[in-house]
Design a protein around this motif. Structure first.
Motif, PDB file in Angstrom:
ATOM      1  N   ARG A 180     109.587  24.193   5.305  1.00 30.67           N
ATOM      2  CA  ARG A 180     108.400  24.971   4.940  1.00 30.67           C
ATOM      3  C   ARG A 180     107.298  24.049   4.396  1.00 30.67           C
ATOM      4  NH1 ARG A 180     107.546  30.560   2.533  1.00 30.67           N
ATOM      5  NH2 ARG A 180     109.789  30.841   2.351  1.00 30.67           N
ATOM      6  N   GLU A 181     107.720  22.995   3.666  1.00 28.49           N
ATOM      7  CA  GLU A 181     106.748  22.060   3.073  1.00 28.49           C
ATOM      8  C   GLU A 181     105.937  21.323   4.139  1.00 28.49           C
ATOM      9  OE1 GLU A 181     109.890  22.446   2.328  1.00 28.49           O
ATOM     10  OE2 GLU A 181     110.346  21.965   0.239  1.00 28.49           O
ATOM     11  N   SER A 182     106.444  21.318   5.377  1.00 23.39           N
ATOM     12  CA  SER A 182     105.739  20.606   6.455  1.00 23.39           C
ATOM     13  C   SER A 182     105.037  21.580   7.393  1.00 23.39           C
ATOM     14  CB  SER A 182     106.728  19.752   7.249  1.00 23.39           C
ATOM     15  OG  SER A 182     107.717  20.570   7.852  1.00 23.39           O
ATOM     16  N   ALA A 211     119.495  12.196   5.743  1.00 25.89           N
ATOM     17  CA  ALA A 211     118.712  11.349   4.818  1.00 25.89           C
ATOM     18  C   ALA A 211     119.493  11.097   3.529  1.00 25.89           C
ATOM     19  CB  ALA A 211     117.369  12.013   4.516  1.00 25.89           C
ATOM     20  N   ASP A 212     120.175  12.113   3.022  1.00 20.58           N
ATOM     21  CA  ASP A 212     120.923  11.955   1.763  1.00 20.58           C
ATOM     22  C   ASP A 212     122.123  11.030   1.937  1.00 20.58           C
ATOM     23  OD1 ASP A 212     119.150  13.564   0.479  1.00 20.58           O
ATOM     24  OD2 ASP A 212     120.368  15.385   0.619  1.00 20.58           O
ATOM     25  N   VAL A 217     118.201   4.299   5.360  1.00 22.03           N
ATOM     26  CA  VAL A 217     117.561   4.567   6.659  1.00 22.03           C
ATOM     27  C   VAL A 217     116.340   5.456   6.419  1.00 22.03           C
ATOM     28  CG1 VAL A 217     117.847   5.560   8.963  1.00 22.03           C
ATOM     29  CG2 VAL A 217     119.796   4.454   7.826  1.00 22.03           C
ATOM     30  N   HIS A 218     115.207   5.050   6.972  1.00 25.75           N
ATOM     31  CA  HIS A 218     113.988   5.829   6.772  1.00 25.75           C
ATOM     32  C   HIS A 218     113.719   6.725   7.979  1.00 25.75           C
ATOM     33  CE1 HIS A 218     109.835   6.921   6.068  1.00 25.75           C
ATOM     34  NE2 HIS A 218     110.090   6.651   4.811  1.00 25.75           N
ATOM     35  N   CYS A 223     105.808  16.415  14.203  1.00 25.28           N
ATOM     36  CA  CYS A 223     105.923  17.777  14.738  1.00 25.28           C
ATOM     37  C   CYS A 223     104.536  18.388  14.906  1.00 25.28           C
ATOM     38  CB  CYS A 223     106.803  18.634  13.822  1.00 25.28           C
ATOM     39  SG  CYS A 223     106.196  18.810  12.139  1.00 25.28           S
ATOM     40  N   GLY A 224     104.490  19.633  15.357  1.00 24.83           N
ATOM     41  CA  GLY A 224     103.213  20.295  15.607  1.00 24.83           C
ATOM     42  C   GLY A 224     103.355  21.794  15.371  1.00 24.83           C
ATOM     43  N   HIS A 225     103.033  22.581  16.387  1.00 24.89           N
ATOM     44  CA  HIS A 225     103.264  24.025  16.445  1.00 24.89           C
ATOM     45  C   HIS A 225     102.309  24.852  15.593  1.00 24.89           C
ATOM     46  CE1 HIS A 225     105.433  27.671  17.391  1.00 24.89           C
ATOM     47  NE2 HIS A 225     105.926  27.823  16.177  1.00 24.89           N
ATOM     48  N   THR A 226     102.001  24.424  14.370  1.00 22.20           N
ATOM     49  CA  THR A 226     101.180  25.271  13.499  1.00 22.20           C
ATOM     50  C   THR A 226      99.689  25.087  13.763  1.00 22.20           C
ATOM     51  OG1 THR A 226     100.909  23.658  11.725  1.00 22.20           O
ATOM     52  CG2 THR A 226     102.895  24.998  11.694  1.00 22.20           C
ATOM     53  N   HIS A 227      99.322  24.009  14.478  1.00 26.95           N
ATOM     54  CA  HIS A 227      97.934  23.659  14.809  1.00 26.95           C
ATOM     55  C   HIS A 227      97.179  23.068  13.621  1.00 26.95           C
ATOM     56  CE1 HIS A 227      97.588  26.338  18.639  1.00 26.95           C
ATOM     57  NE2 HIS A 227      98.817  25.902  18.437  1.00 26.95           N
ATOM     58  N   HIS A 228      97.810  22.951  12.442  1.00 25.30           N
ATOM     59  CA  HIS A 228      97.117  22.400  11.273  1.00 25.30           C
ATOM     60  C   HIS A 228      97.902  21.207  10.749  1.00 25.30           C
ATOM     61  CE1 HIS A 228      94.116  25.683  10.507  1.00 25.30           C
ATOM     62  NE2 HIS A 228      94.891  26.207  11.460  1.00 25.30           N
ATOM     63  N   GLN A 229      97.165  20.143  10.357  1.00 27.74           N
ATOM     64  CA  GLN A 229      97.885  18.923  10.020  1.00 27.74           C
ATOM     65  C   GLN A 229      98.195  18.805   8.539  1.00 27.74           C
ATOM     66  OE1 GLN A 229      95.337  15.785  11.380  1.00 27.74           O
ATOM     67  NE2 GLN A 229      94.285  15.634   9.424  1.00 27.74           N
ATOM     68  N   GLY A 230      99.199  18.006   8.249  1.00 28.45           N
ATOM     69  CA  GLY A 230      99.568  17.728   6.872  1.00 28.45           C
ATOM     70  C   GLY A 230     100.724  16.742   6.854  1.00 28.45           C
ATOM     71  N   VAL A 231     100.990  16.213   5.661  1.00 32.68           N
ATOM     72  CA  VAL A 231     102.089  15.263   5.478  1.00 32.68           C
ATOM     73  C   VAL A 231     102.953  15.770   4.338  1.00 32.68           C
ATOM     74  CG1 VAL A 231     102.707  12.861   5.003  1.00 32.68           C
ATOM     75  CG2 VAL A 231     100.530  13.387   6.147  1.00 32.68           C
ATOM     76  N   ALA A 232     104.257  15.774   4.528  1.00 29.60           N
ATOM     77  CA  ALA A 232     105.188  16.222   3.483  1.00 29.60           C
ATOM     78  C   ALA A 232     106.254  15.151   3.276  1.00 29.60           C
ATOM     79  CB  ALA A 232     105.843  17.544   3.876  1.00 29.60           C
ATOM     80  N   ARG A 233     106.349  14.626   2.061  1.00 29.63           N
ATOM     81  CA  ARG A 233     107.434  13.683   1.758  1.00 29.63           C
ATOM     82  C   ARG A 233     108.556  14.488   1.119  1.00 29.63           C
ATOM     83  NH1 ARG A 233     108.396   8.238   1.565  1.00 29.63           N
ATOM     84  NH2 ARG A 233     106.272   7.627   2.113  1.00 29.63           N
ATOM     85  N   ILE A 234     109.615  14.715   1.885  1.00 30.46           N
ATOM     86  CA  ILE A 234     110.720  15.560   1.443  1.00 30.46           C
ATOM     87  C   ILE A 234     111.702  14.766   0.590  1.00 30.46           C
ATOM     88  CG2 ILE A 234     112.593  17.082   2.253  1.00 30.46           C
ATOM     89  CD1 ILE A 234     109.771  18.062   3.005  1.00 30.46           C
ATOM     90  N   ARG A 235     111.914  13.511   0.947  1.00 30.60           N
ATOM     91  CA  ARG A 235     112.754  12.564   0.212  1.00 30.60           C
ATOM     92  C   ARG A 235     112.030  11.224   0.233  1.00 30.60           C
ATOM     93  NH1 ARG A 235     115.394  16.743  -0.161  1.00 30.60           N
ATOM     94  NH2 ARG A 235     117.631  17.020   0.219  1.00 30.60           N
TER      95      ARG A 235
END
Ligand code: FE2
Length: 273
Positions: A180-182, A211-212, A217-218, A223-235
């Motif tokens: 959801r954060e992304s 990731a955990d 390992v990074h 991704c796309g789909h929502t048509h709006h951009q953003g960056v989410a650092r989850i870990r």
């Protein structure tokens, strides 16, 4: 200038820019919604024919419009086998794009595992335009969404497990934001009404799980789909870039430096990372 020509020109500019830095553009990555079922193969072949670059891609929900999901995927797999520059990541094992840097991917699907499907008034065009939904009872749609997300997550888990121990970086291409954060819309993340259709929660779980267990390992997710951009650092080792999009206006979202310690995305216009 037509949007297609502008896009091709931007790709040629990126090639020329790489040349100046003694580098090469090794290929294109497209995270889906390329066309519709009856046209997607034509567009894939057109892109590699004009750009003369390998194309690494996944399919988005639009790519299945007016067809069955399995049929479209099968036709794309068949054409991939006939064209050495096409890499449908959903049906491809990990690809080493630089030393110890691997590219994997899977279509993903808004899988109704995040948000409130039952309480949401939203129902996507997918349900009228993709044969799998048209041929299903309305009551079965959430089960189908869940299954499509699970199949994507299972395939992606297999690809992660297939990575060699020396892996340092993983680039993951998928259509639907996995968290959801992304899942951005006009600078905000999706609410409970939209999230069931705009988040592939089961892929998100797989990415967090990997990731955990592999803190060295990074993971960089595109991704796309929502048509709006953003960056989410989850870990610390899991970052998700969501690209923007406008119908009929393809653009180069970023240039990816696969040799960087943390796979770097560069804005093609400003040069900013
Ligand atoms: Fe989409």
């Amino acid at each position: 200038m037509p949007q297609w020509d502008q896009w091709i020109e931007a790709i040629e500019d990126a090639k020329a820019d790489a040349d100046k830095h003694d580098a090469t553009v090794a290929g294109l990555i497209i995270t889906g919604d390329i066309s519709e079922a009856d046209d997607v193969i034509f567009q894939l072949e057109r892109i590699v024919g004009v750009t003369r670059l390998p194309l690494y891609f996944v399919l988005g929900n639009h790519d299945f419009y007016h067809g069955l999901i399995a049929t479209t995927r099968g036709e794309v797999v068949r054409i991939m086998r006939e064209n050495e520059d096409l890499f449908y990541l959903t049906d491809t094992t990990p690809i080493e794009i630089a030393q110890d840097v691997f590219l994997i991917g899977d279509d993903g699907w808004g899988d109704a595992t995040v948000g409130d499907y039952d309480g949401s008034p939203i129902r996507l065009h997918d349900f009228q335009l993709i044969a799998d939904f048209v041929e299903s009872r309305t009551a079965d749609w959430p089960k189908l969404l869940h299954r499509l997300g699970k199949e994507s997550a299972d395939r992606l888990r297999d690809k992660l497990l297939a990575l060699p121990e020396r892996v340092r970086q993983v680039l993951v291409a998928t259509h639907v934001p996995p968290q959801r954060e992304s899942c951005w819309y006009e600078g905000k993340v999706s609410d409970d009404d939209w999230a069931p259709f705009f988040v592939c929660g089961q892929i998100g779980e797989v990415l967090e799980w990997y990731a955990d267990r592999h803190p060295d390992v990074h993971l960089t997710v595109l991704c796309g789909h929502t048509h709006h951009q953003g960056v989410a650092r989850i870990r610390d080792n899991l970052i998700i870039y969501t690209g923007s999009a406008v119908y009929g206006e393809p653009t180069v979202q970023s240039v990816i430096n696969a040799d960087a310690d943390e796979v770097g995305l560069v804005d093609p216009k400003s040069g900013d990372t």
